[in-house]
Motif scaffolding. Structure first.
Motif, PDB file in Angstrom:
ATOM      1  N   ARG A  64       0.862  -1.186   0.000  1.00 32.15           N
ATOM      2  CA  ARG A  64       0.000   0.000   0.000  1.00 32.15           C
ATOM      3  C   ARG A  64       0.895   1.232   0.000  1.00 32.15           C
ATOM      4  O   ARG A  64       1.915   1.266   0.694  1.00 32.15           O
ATOM      5  CB  ARG A  64      -0.894  -0.007   1.231  1.00 32.15           C
ATOM      6  CG  ARG A  64      -1.564   1.329   1.521  1.00 32.15           C
ATOM      7  CD  ARG A  64      -2.432   1.257   2.745  1.00 32.15           C
ATOM      8  NE  ARG A  64      -2.583   2.563   3.359  1.00 32.15           N
ATOM      9  CZ  ARG A  64      -3.612   2.935   4.101  1.00 32.15           C
ATOM     10  NH1 ARG A  64      -4.571   2.072   4.354  1.00 32.15           N
ATOM     11  NH2 ARG A  64      -3.680   4.141   4.630  1.00 32.15           N
ATOM     12  N   SER A  65       0.518   2.224  -0.789  1.00 31.01           N
ATOM     13  CA  SER A  65       1.314   3.446  -0.891  1.00 31.01           C
ATOM     14  C   SER A  65       0.412   4.663  -0.727  1.00 31.01           C
ATOM     15  O   SER A  65      -0.595   4.808  -1.430  1.00 31.01           O
ATOM     16  CB  SER A  65       2.027   3.506  -2.248  1.00 31.01           C
ATOM     17  OG  SER A  65       2.768   4.711  -2.371  1.00 31.01           O
ATOM     18  N   ASP A  66       0.761   5.530   0.214  1.00 31.00           N
ATOM     19  CA  ASP A  66      -0.004   6.761   0.396  1.00 31.00           C
ATOM     20  C   ASP A  66       0.146   7.673  -0.815  1.00 31.00           C
ATOM     21  O   ASP A  66       1.193   7.674  -1.485  1.00 31.00           O
ATOM     22  CB  ASP A  66       0.468   7.512   1.641  1.00 31.00           C
ATOM     23  CG  ASP A  66       0.079   6.795   2.928  1.00 31.00           C
ATOM     24  OD1 ASP A  66      -0.869   5.986   2.893  1.00 31.00           O
ATOM     25  OD2 ASP A  66       0.723   7.046   3.965  1.00 31.00           O
ATOM     26  N   VAL A  67      -0.890   8.451  -1.078  1.00 28.94           N
ATOM     27  CA  VAL A  67      -0.816   9.482  -2.109  1.00 28.94           C
ATOM     28  C   VAL A  67      -0.329  10.768  -1.449  1.00 28.94           C
ATOM     29  O   VAL A  67      -0.878  11.198  -0.426  1.00 28.94           O
ATOM     30  CB  VAL A  67      -2.188   9.705  -2.775  1.00 28.94           C
ATOM     31  CG1 VAL A  67      -2.151  10.933  -3.694  1.00 28.94           C
ATOM     32  CG2 VAL A  67      -2.605   8.472  -3.566  1.00 28.94           C
TER      33      VAL A  67
ATOM     34  N   VAL B 212      -0.690  19.225   4.855  1.00 28.31           N
ATOM     35  CA  VAL B 212      -1.846  20.130   4.744  1.00 28.31           C
ATOM     36  C   VAL B 212      -3.092  19.339   5.113  1.00 28.31           C
ATOM     37  O   VAL B 212      -3.063  18.108   5.187  1.00 28.31           O
ATOM     38  CB  VAL B 212      -1.996  20.699   3.313  1.00 28.31           C
ATOM     39  CG1 VAL B 212      -0.820  21.589   2.950  1.00 28.31           C
ATOM     40  CG2 VAL B 212      -2.163  19.567   2.301  1.00 28.31           C
ATOM     41  N   LEU B 213      -4.184  20.052   5.360  1.00 29.91           N
ATOM     42  CA  LEU B 213      -5.476  19.420   5.577  1.00 29.91           C
ATOM     43  C   LEU B 213      -6.197  19.313   4.241  1.00 29.91           C
ATOM     44  O   LEU B 213      -5.943  20.106   3.317  1.00 29.91           O
ATOM     45  CB  LEU B 213      -6.310  20.228   6.565  1.00 29.91           C
ATOM     46  CG  LEU B 213      -5.691  20.450   7.950  1.00 29.91           C
ATOM     47  CD1 LEU B 213      -6.606  21.321   8.802  1.00 29.91           C
ATOM     48  CD2 LEU B 213      -5.421  19.119   8.632  1.00 29.91           C
TER      49      LEU B 213
ATOM     50  N   ALA C 152     -11.319  10.898  -2.087  1.00 33.13           N
ATOM     51  CA  ALA C 152     -11.146  11.539  -0.781  1.00 33.13           C
ATOM     52  C   ALA C 152     -11.731  12.945  -0.783  1.00 33.13           C
ATOM     53  O   ALA C 152     -12.357  13.378   0.206  1.00 33.13           O
ATOM     54  CB  ALA C 152      -9.657  11.587  -0.422  1.00 33.13           C
ATOM     55  N   LEU C 153     -11.545  13.672  -1.869  1.00 30.80           N
ATOM     56  CA  LEU C 153     -12.112  15.015  -1.976  1.00 30.80           C
ATOM     57  C   LEU C 153     -13.630  14.976  -1.923  1.00 30.80           C
ATOM     58  O   LEU C 153     -14.264  15.796  -1.244  1.00 30.80           O
ATOM     59  CB  LEU C 153     -11.643  15.670  -3.275  1.00 30.80           C
ATOM     60  CG  LEU C 153     -10.158  16.047  -3.368  1.00 30.80           C
ATOM     61  CD1 LEU C 153      -9.785  16.407  -4.800  1.00 30.80           C
ATOM     62  CD2 LEU C 153      -9.839  17.203  -2.424  1.00 30.80           C
TER      63      LEU C 153
ATOM     64  N   ALA D  82      -2.808  15.383   5.904  1.00 29.88           N
ATOM     65  CA  ALA D  82      -2.780  14.936   7.299  1.00 29.88           C
ATOM     66  C   ALA D  82      -4.056  14.234   7.751  1.00 29.88           C
ATOM     67  O   ALA D  82      -4.001  13.302   8.562  1.00 29.88           O
ATOM     68  CB  ALA D  82      -2.500  16.129   8.219  1.00 29.88           C
ATOM     69  N   ASP D  83      -5.203  14.669   7.259  1.00 32.33           N
ATOM     70  CA  ASP D  83      -6.462  14.207   7.846  1.00 32.33           C
ATOM     71  C   ASP D  83      -7.323  13.384   6.894  1.00 32.33           C
ATOM     72  O   ASP D  83      -8.539  13.271   7.084  1.00 32.33           O
ATOM     73  CB  ASP D  83      -7.270  15.405   8.348  1.00 32.33           C
ATOM     74  CG  ASP D  83      -7.611  16.396   7.230  1.00 32.33           C
ATOM     75  OD1 ASP D  83      -6.926  16.357   6.171  1.00 32.33           O
ATOM     76  OD2 ASP D  83      -8.540  17.201   7.405  1.00 32.33           O
ATOM     77  N   ALA D  84      -6.728  12.809   5.858  1.00 34.99           N
ATOM     78  CA  ALA D  84      -7.499  11.980   4.921  1.00 34.99           C
ATOM     79  C   ALA D  84      -6.678  10.752   4.561  1.00 34.99           C
ATOM     80  O   ALA D  84      -5.464  10.838   4.377  1.00 34.99           O
ATOM     81  CB  ALA D  84      -7.862  12.764   3.664  1.00 34.99           C
ATOM     82  N   ASP D  85      -7.354   9.613   4.480  1.00 34.62           N
ATOM     83  CA  ASP D  85      -6.686   8.355   4.139  1.00 34.62           C
ATOM     84  C   ASP D  85      -6.728   8.189   2.623  1.00 34.62           C
ATOM     85  O   ASP D  85      -7.689   7.630   2.070  1.00 34.62           O
ATOM     86  CB  ASP D  85      -7.413   7.209   4.851  1.00 34.62           C
ATOM     87  CG  ASP D  85      -6.539   5.986   5.014  1.00 34.62           C
ATOM     88  OD1 ASP D  85      -5.307   6.123   4.888  1.00 34.62           O
ATOM     89  OD2 ASP D  85      -7.071   4.891   5.267  1.00 34.62           O
TER      90      ASP D  85
END
Length: 241
Positions: free
Chosen positions: A106-109, A125-126, A151-152, A201-204
Motif C-alpha cells: 500500500r502506498s499513500d498518495v 496540509v489538511l 477523498a475530496l 494529514a487528515d485523509a486516508d
C-alpha cells in the motif's frame, strides 16, 4: 562375428540421432523445471514497485530472461487476459474467477509542489486546504487521481481549475514550472531539487498494488516462482519492527 548390414548401420545412425535429441530435450525440460532457462513477461503500472519485484526475482533466478512492459491498468490487464503477459503488477483488480491476485503493498498518495509555492515549506496540509487550488492531474483513468478525487468527494472539497496531462513526466515538468499542485503515489515520487512533497494529514488517500496472474496459470513454474518472490518481500516487510 555379427556385423550390421548397410540398412542396419543407417538405422543405427538415425536412432542414435533420435536418442540424442531426446536427451537434449529432457535436459532442457530439467533446466526449465529447475528455473535455469525460460522467459517471463511482466507487465506493470508502477515502475518502482515493479522493479523491486524484478530485482528480488532476478537475484534468485539470474538465468531467467525477463521481458518488462509498462502501461495503464486496463491495457496491462488486457495483456494478461490475452496471454501476452504472464504476470502483472496492478493498482486495481476487479474480482473474478479468471484472476489470481495477492496484495503486495500500500502506498499513500502525497502532494508535490514547486519550491516557490507557498506550501513548499510545509510537511502536511489538511484536505480542506485543497479547496479551489490549481492542480495538474493525470487522465481520469489514473488510479492516483481516482484515489484523490474519492477523498475530496468524501470531504466535500472541490479543486480549482485543473490541467489534465496523460504523462507522468509532463506532470512533473508542469509542477516544476509552477503550473499547479500534483499528486503521486509516495512509492513513485522522485525527489527533485525544484520539488517538495507534502502529506495530507487528515485523509486516508492511498493506492494498493497487487501482483496478478491468470488463475489457470498460477502454478506454472516461472509464475509460481515470481509469486513466491512477492510473498517473500511481503513477509520480510511484515517482520520489520
Amino acid at each position: 562375428m555379427v556385423t550390421l548390414t548397410g540398412t542396419g548401420r543407417g538405422l543405427l545412425e538415425i536412432t542414435q540421432d533420435i536418442f540424442g535429441h531426446e536427451e537434449e530435450a529432457l535436459g532442457f525440460l530439467r533446466a526449465a523445471r529447475d528455473l535455469k532457462h525460460g522467459r517471463l513477461k511482466i507487465g506493470g503500472v508502477g515502475a518502482p514497485v515493479m522493479m523491486e519485484l524484478v530485482e528480488h526475482f532476478q537475484a534468485a533466478y539470474p538465468d531467467i530472461q525477463l521481458e518488462l512492459s509498462m502501461g495503464h491498468g486496463d491495457a496491462m490487464l488486457k495483456s494478461l487476459m490475452d496471454f501476452d503477459t504472464d504476470v502483472a503488477v496492478l493498482a486495481h483488480v476487479a474480482d473474478g474467477e479468471d484472476l489470481f491476485y495477492m496484495s503486495y503493498v500500500r502506498s499513500d498518495v502525497v502532494l508535490f509542489v514547486n519550491v516557490d509555492h507557498p506550501w513548499a515549506g510545509r510537511s502536511q496540509v489538511l484536505i480542506r486546504d485543497l479547496a479551489n487550488q490549481r492542480f495538474i492531474l493525470r487522465e481520469k483513468t489514473s488510479t492516483t487521481r481516482q484515489a484523490l478525487e474519492g477523498a475530496l468527494a468524501r470531504a466535500g472539497v472541490r479543486l480549482g481549475p485543473a490541467l489534465e496531462i496523460n504523462s507522468r513526466e509532463a506532470v512533473m515538468d508542469g509542477i516544476i514550472r509552477g503550473l499547479g499542485i500534483g499528486a503521486v503515489s509516495e512509492l513513485e515520487y522522485v525527489p527533485h531539487e525544484r520539488l517538495a512533497a507534502i502529506r495530507i494529514a487528515d485523509a486516508d488517500v492511498f493506492i494498493s498494488f497487487y501482483v496478478v496472474c491468470l488463475n489457470r496459470r498460477r502454478n506454472r513454474p516461472l509464475i509460481r516462482a515470481f509469486l513466491k518472490s512477492a510473498e517473500d518481500i511481503v513477509a520480510g516487510r511484515a517482520a520489520l519492527p
